[in-house]
Design a protein around this motif. Structure first.
Motif, PDB file in Angstrom:
ATOM      1  N   ALA A   1       0.829  -1.138   0.074  1.00 29.99           N
ATOM      2  CA  ALA A   1      -0.053   0.098  -0.143  1.00 29.99           C
ATOM      3  C   ALA A   1       1.066   1.490  -0.103  1.00 29.99           C
ATOM      4  O   ALA A   1       0.467   2.123  -0.611  1.00 29.99           O
ATOM      5  N   GLU A   2       1.886   1.048   0.695  1.00 29.94           N
ATOM      6  CA  GLU A   2       2.858   2.272   0.789  1.00 29.94           C
ATOM      7  C   GLU A   2       3.125   2.976  -0.440  1.00 29.94           C
ATOM      8  O   GLU A   2       2.972   4.178  -0.581  1.00 29.94           O
ATOM      9  N   SER A   3       3.638   2.133  -1.476  1.00 28.75           N
ATOM     10  CA  SER A   3       4.198   2.919  -2.744  1.00 28.75           C
ATOM     11  C   SER A   3       2.866   3.167  -3.429  1.00 28.75           C
ATOM     12  O   SER A   3       2.962   4.322  -4.474  1.00 28.75           O
ATOM     13  N   SER A   4       1.744   2.653  -3.294  1.00 32.94           N
ATOM     14  CA  SER A   4       0.719   3.510  -3.943  1.00 32.94           C
ATOM     15  C   SER A   4       0.108   4.564  -3.586  1.00 32.94           C
ATOM     16  O   SER A   4      -0.187   5.622  -4.207  1.00 32.94           O
ATOM     17  N   ILE A   5       0.198   4.691  -2.066  1.00 32.19           N
ATOM     18  CA  ILE A   5      -0.182   6.001  -1.432  1.00 32.19           C
ATOM     19  C   ILE A   5       0.892   7.042  -1.940  1.00 32.19           C
ATOM     20  O   ILE A   5       0.548   8.136  -1.935  1.00 32.19           O
ATOM     21  N   ASN A   6       2.062   6.776  -2.240  1.00 28.42           N
ATOM     22  CA  ASN A   6       3.050   7.531  -2.406  1.00 28.42           C
ATOM     23  C   ASN A   6       3.430   7.906  -3.935  1.00 28.42           C
ATOM     24  O   ASN A   6       4.132   8.858  -4.303  1.00 28.42           O
ATOM     25  N   HIS A   7       2.499   7.438  -4.706  1.00 26.47           N
ATOM     26  CA  HIS A   7       2.539   7.541  -5.965  1.00 26.47           C
ATOM     27  C   HIS A   7       2.325   8.815  -6.423  1.00 26.47           C
ATOM     28  O   HIS A   7       1.341   9.341  -5.996  1.00 26.47           O
ATOM     29  N   ASP A   8       3.003   9.531  -7.284  1.00 22.06           N
ATOM     30  CA  ASP A   8       3.004  10.904  -7.669  1.00 22.06           C
ATOM     31  C   ASP A   8       2.054  10.962  -9.329  1.00 22.06           C
ATOM     32  O   ASP A   8       2.973  10.586 -10.205  1.00 22.06           O
ATOM     33  N   TYR A   9       1.001  11.466  -8.986  1.00 19.69           N
ATOM     34  CA  TYR A   9       0.352  11.514 -10.262  1.00 19.69           C
ATOM     35  C   TYR A   9       0.658  12.444 -11.213  1.00 19.69           C
ATOM     36  O   TYR A   9       0.016  12.836 -12.462  1.00 19.69           O
TER      37      TYR A   9
ATOM     38  N   GLN B   1     -11.611   6.171  -6.595  1.00 22.71           N
ATOM     39  CA  GLN B   1     -12.117   7.122  -5.560  1.00 22.71           C
ATOM     40  C   GLN B   1     -13.544   7.391  -5.562  1.00 22.71           C
ATOM     41  O   GLN B   1     -14.055   7.423  -4.490  1.00 22.71           O
ATOM     42  N   ALA B   2     -13.994   7.627  -6.713  1.00 19.77           N
ATOM     43  CA  ALA B   2     -15.597   7.970  -6.816  1.00 19.77           C
ATOM     44  C   ALA B   2     -16.205   6.736  -6.510  1.00 19.77           C
ATOM     45  O   ALA B   2     -17.379   6.860  -5.954  1.00 19.77           O
ATOM     46  N   TYR B   3     -15.618   5.569  -6.743  1.00 20.62           N
ATOM     47  CA  TYR B   3     -16.297   4.360  -6.463  1.00 20.62           C
ATOM     48  C   TYR B   3     -16.902   4.336  -5.126  1.00 20.62           C
ATOM     49  O   TYR B   3     -17.959   3.576  -4.566  1.00 20.62           O
ATOM     50  N   LYS B   4     -15.960   4.618  -4.185  1.00 18.77           N
ATOM     51  CA  LYS B   4     -16.269   4.558  -2.721  1.00 18.77           C
ATOM     52  C   LYS B   4     -17.468   5.431  -2.141  1.00 18.77           C
ATOM     53  O   LYS B   4     -18.023   4.897  -1.160  1.00 18.77           O
ATOM     54  N   THR B   5     -17.949   6.597  -2.818  1.00 23.49           N
ATOM     55  CA  THR B   5     -18.686   7.209  -2.332  1.00 23.49           C
ATOM     56  C   THR B   5     -19.926   7.680  -3.322  1.00 23.49           C
ATOM     57  O   THR B   5     -21.044   8.440  -2.993  1.00 23.49           O
ATOM     58  N   ASP B   6     -19.485   7.582  -4.637  1.00 21.93           N
ATOM     59  CA  ASP B   6     -20.358   8.206  -5.837  1.00 21.93           C
ATOM     60  C   ASP B   6     -21.333   7.046  -6.063  1.00 21.93           C
ATOM     61  O   ASP B   6     -20.896   6.257  -6.906  1.00 21.93           O
TER      62      ASP B   6
ATOM     63  N   ILE C   1      -1.927  -0.831  -7.347  1.00 18.90           N
ATOM     64  CA  ILE C   1      -3.446  -0.639  -7.233  1.00 18.90           C
ATOM     65  C   ILE C   1      -4.050  -1.954  -7.341  1.00 18.90           C
ATOM     66  O   ILE C   1      -5.220  -2.128  -6.423  1.00 18.90           O
ATOM     67  N   ALA C   2      -3.795  -3.007  -8.025  1.00 21.05           N
ATOM     68  CA  ALA C   2      -4.420  -4.281  -8.072  1.00 21.05           C
ATOM     69  C   ALA C   2      -4.448  -4.683  -6.432  1.00 21.05           C
ATOM     70  O   ALA C   2      -5.473  -5.350  -6.106  1.00 21.05           O
ATOM     71  N   LYS C   3      -3.348  -4.564  -5.775  1.00 26.22           N
ATOM     72  CA  LYS C   3      -3.144  -5.461  -4.560  1.00 26.22           C
ATOM     73  C   LYS C   3      -4.101  -4.687  -3.493  1.00 26.22           C
ATOM     74  O   LYS C   3      -4.368  -5.210  -2.330  1.00 26.22           O
ATOM     75  N   THR C   4      -3.900  -3.383  -3.843  1.00 25.59           N
ATOM     76  CA  THR C   4      -4.920  -2.455  -2.806  1.00 25.59           C
ATOM     77  C   THR C   4      -6.196  -2.407  -2.985  1.00 25.59           C
ATOM     78  O   THR C   4      -7.150  -1.827  -2.142  1.00 25.59           O
ATOM     79  N   HIS C   5      -6.675  -2.749  -4.173  1.00 23.81           N
ATOM     80  CA  HIS C   5      -8.297  -2.798  -4.411  1.00 23.81           C
ATOM     81  C   HIS C   5      -8.735  -4.020  -4.919  1.00 23.81           C
ATOM     82  O   HIS C   5      -9.294  -4.226  -6.088  1.00 23.81           O
ATOM     83  N   PRO C   6      -8.496  -5.145  -4.346  1.00 27.13           N
ATOM     84  CA  PRO C   6      -8.752  -6.445  -4.631  1.00 27.13           C
ATOM     85  C   PRO C   6     -10.117  -6.678  -5.126  1.00 27.13           C
ATOM     86  O   PRO C   6     -10.625  -7.608  -5.855  1.00 27.13           O
ATOM     87  N   ASP C   7     -10.946  -6.157  -4.325  1.00 24.42           N
ATOM     88  CA  ASP C   7     -12.532  -6.241  -4.782  1.00 24.42           C
ATOM     89  C   ASP C   7     -12.897  -5.899  -6.065  1.00 24.42           C
ATOM     90  O   ASP C   7     -13.792  -6.351  -6.786  1.00 24.42           O
ATOM     91  N   VAL C   8     -12.118  -4.904  -6.622  1.00 21.70           N
ATOM     92  CA  VAL C   8     -12.761  -4.071  -7.943  1.00 21.70           C
ATOM     93  C   VAL C   8     -11.345  -4.243  -8.996  1.00 21.70           C
ATOM     94  O   VAL C   8     -11.718  -3.856 -10.299  1.00 21.70           O
ATOM     95  N   VAL C   9     -10.306  -4.609  -8.644  1.00 17.85           N
ATOM     96  CA  VAL C   9      -9.131  -4.434  -9.608  1.00 17.85           C
ATOM     97  C   VAL C   9      -8.591  -5.796  -9.923  1.00 17.85           C
ATOM     98  O   VAL C   9      -8.162  -6.547  -9.229  1.00 17.85           O
ATOM     99  N   THR C  10      -8.130  -6.109 -11.239  1.00 20.26           N
ATOM    100  CA  THR C  10      -7.517  -7.274 -11.683  1.00 20.26           C
ATOM    101  C   THR C  10      -6.430  -6.650 -12.783  1.00 20.26           C
ATOM    102  O   THR C  10      -6.789  -5.796 -13.768  1.00 20.26           O
ATOM    103  N   ILE C  11      -5.160  -7.201 -12.610  1.00 21.37           N
ATOM    104  CA  ILE C  11      -4.256  -6.941 -13.898  1.00 21.37           C
ATOM    105  C   ILE C  11      -4.529  -7.996 -14.925  1.00 21.37           C
ATOM    106  O   ILE C  11      -4.681  -9.307 -14.497  1.00 21.37           O
ATOM    107  N   VAL C  12      -4.636  -7.833 -16.329  1.00 18.28           N
ATOM    108  CA  VAL C  12      -4.855  -8.656 -17.199  1.00 18.28           C
ATOM    109  C   VAL C  12      -3.657  -8.674 -18.109  1.00 18.28           C
ATOM    110  O   VAL C  12      -3.499  -7.180 -18.645  1.00 18.28           O
ATOM    111  N   GLU C  13      -2.881  -9.345 -18.446  1.00 16.00           N
ATOM    112  CA  GLU C  13      -1.658  -9.628 -19.392  1.00 16.00           C
ATOM    113  C   GLU C  13      -2.512  -9.999 -20.831  1.00 16.00           C
ATOM    114  O   GLU C  13      -2.898 -11.034 -20.894  1.00 16.00           O
ATOM    115  N   TYR C  14      -2.231  -9.074 -21.716  1.00 17.86           N
ATOM    116  CA  TYR C  14      -2.843  -9.391 -23.027  1.00 17.86           C
ATOM    117  C   TYR C  14      -1.979  -9.462 -24.047  1.00 17.86           C
ATOM    118  O   TYR C  14      -2.505  -9.596 -25.139  1.00 17.86           O
ATOM    119  N   GLY C  15      -0.778  -9.120 -23.903  1.00 13.85           N
ATOM    120  CA  GLY C  15      -0.034  -9.204 -25.267  1.00 13.85           C
ATOM    121  C   GLY C  15       1.554  -8.962 -24.784  1.00 13.85           C
ATOM    122  O   GLY C  15       1.719  -8.842 -23.742  1.00 13.85           O
TER     123      GLY C  15
END
Ligand code: ING
Ligand code: ZN
Length: 310
Positions: free
Chosen positions: A1-9, A89-94, A25-39
């Motif tokens: 979680a540390e490095s995604s919190i520290n990610h500079d957008y 972020q929007a998913y949490k409240t919107d 991102i995938a690790k900290t949001h396992p309920d909604v995010v998956t990484i897909v390798e496709y090529g």
């Protein structure tokens, strides 16, 4: 979680940082995010996307977004990173985002042309194409991936000189990066409502088709929704984006991923050309990353919401 919190957008992130961020991102949001390798890229790097949505057995609609098909357009990968942050972020409240993520999966590729992106960081800041070698008896590298898709391939707004920045390749979908998108999206084409491909620069919202002889069956609706997105963009920081087909707004072209997506039947296919208008061009200063992302997010959500609600 540390490095995604520290990610500079709001700086440009080199490829290793983008890859680390995707994993976090995938690790900290396992309920909604998956990484897909496709090529794989020409240099055998793995092309991955973030699949974002409420996990369910039910058949869901889908939104496509790719960034960084052109290596030097660094604001594009920055936007994909910001877009992912914002929808999570929007998913949490919107409630609207919760509804959209229940009905649809967002497939976001932060950097499609990974080899080229790395080359533009290490060797040639203004590199555009991928890194595959030219054909026999040509010494230049690289095919323009946005001229390589199977959409009136090789007919207009391309070059057959392998040294050109708009070299279309030896045949439609000759390039592994174009193949990856073609197979992944093509194999579930009926799911996709939107195909958004992010470029810079020029402040444009381009719609199909790039070939002047063809008109999309939903051209009027594409214009109306595009104009709505431009209005949404203007409301954020007052920036003006021009809406239209490539030939109407700039110049014609063939073999773009957007035209391929629309030809295959995805109704809402757009190219975003982010800031600026040419003052800094591809070398957009980092202090414009945040405002550029904020306005483009508003424009993209306008299109996505329309497509979802329709
Ligand atoms: N522009 C896109 C390109 O592939 C485009 C999209 C096509 C714009 C045709 C205008 C006309 O050239 C960039 N910036 O890559
Ligand atoms: Zn581009």
């Amino acid at each position: 979680a540390e490095s995604s919190i520290n990610h500079d957008y709001f700086k440009y992130n080199p490829m290793p940082e983008v890859s680390n961020w995707m994993a976090q991102i995938a690790k900290t949001h396992p309920d909604v995010v998956t990484i897909v390798e496709y090529g794989k890229t020409y240099e055998k790097r793995t092309i991955s996307l973030l699949k974002i949505g409420v996990k369910s057995e039910a058949k869901k609609k889908a939104i496509w977004m790719d960034c960084g098909i052109h290596a030097r357009e660094w604001i594009a990968p920055a936007f994909c990173q910001y877009f992912v942050k914002e929808i999570l972020q929007a998913y949490k409240t919107d409630p609207k985002m919760q509804q959209m993520m229940t009905n649809m999966d967002f497939y976001v590729t932060p950097v499609l042309n990974i080899d080229g992106y790395i080359h533009s960081w290490t060797t040639d800041r203004l590199w555009r194409k991928n890194m595959s070698p030219g054909p026999y008896n040509c010494s230049c590298n690289g095919t323009d991936l946005n001229r390589n898709f199977d959409a009136n391939w090789g007919t207009i707004g391309v070059s057959t000189d392998c040294c050109s920045n708009i070299y279309c390749g030896t045949q439609p979908v000759s390039e592994p990066e174009a193949q990856a998108v073609t197979y992944f999206v093509g194999s579930r084409i009926e799911d996709f409502l939107c195909f958004l491909t992010i470029h810079s620069y020029g402040q444009l919202l381009l719609l199909p088709y790039g070939h002047p002889n063809f008109t999309a069956s939903n051209y009027d609706e594409l214009m109306e929704v595009g104009n709505g997105a431009a209005e949404a963009i203007r409301k954020v920081h007052g920036m003006s984006y021009t809406v239209g087909t490539s030939p109407d707004v700039l110049y014609p072209n063939s073999g773009s991923s957007r035209d391929w997506a629309r030809l295959k039947g995805i109704p809402f296919a757009y190219t975003f050309e982010l800031r600026d208008n040419g003052t800094f061009g591809f070398k957009l200063p980092e202090n414009q990353i945040q405002p550029t992302c904020e306005e483009a997010y508003s424009g993209a959500l306008h299109i996505i919401t329309y497509a979802h609600d329709k």
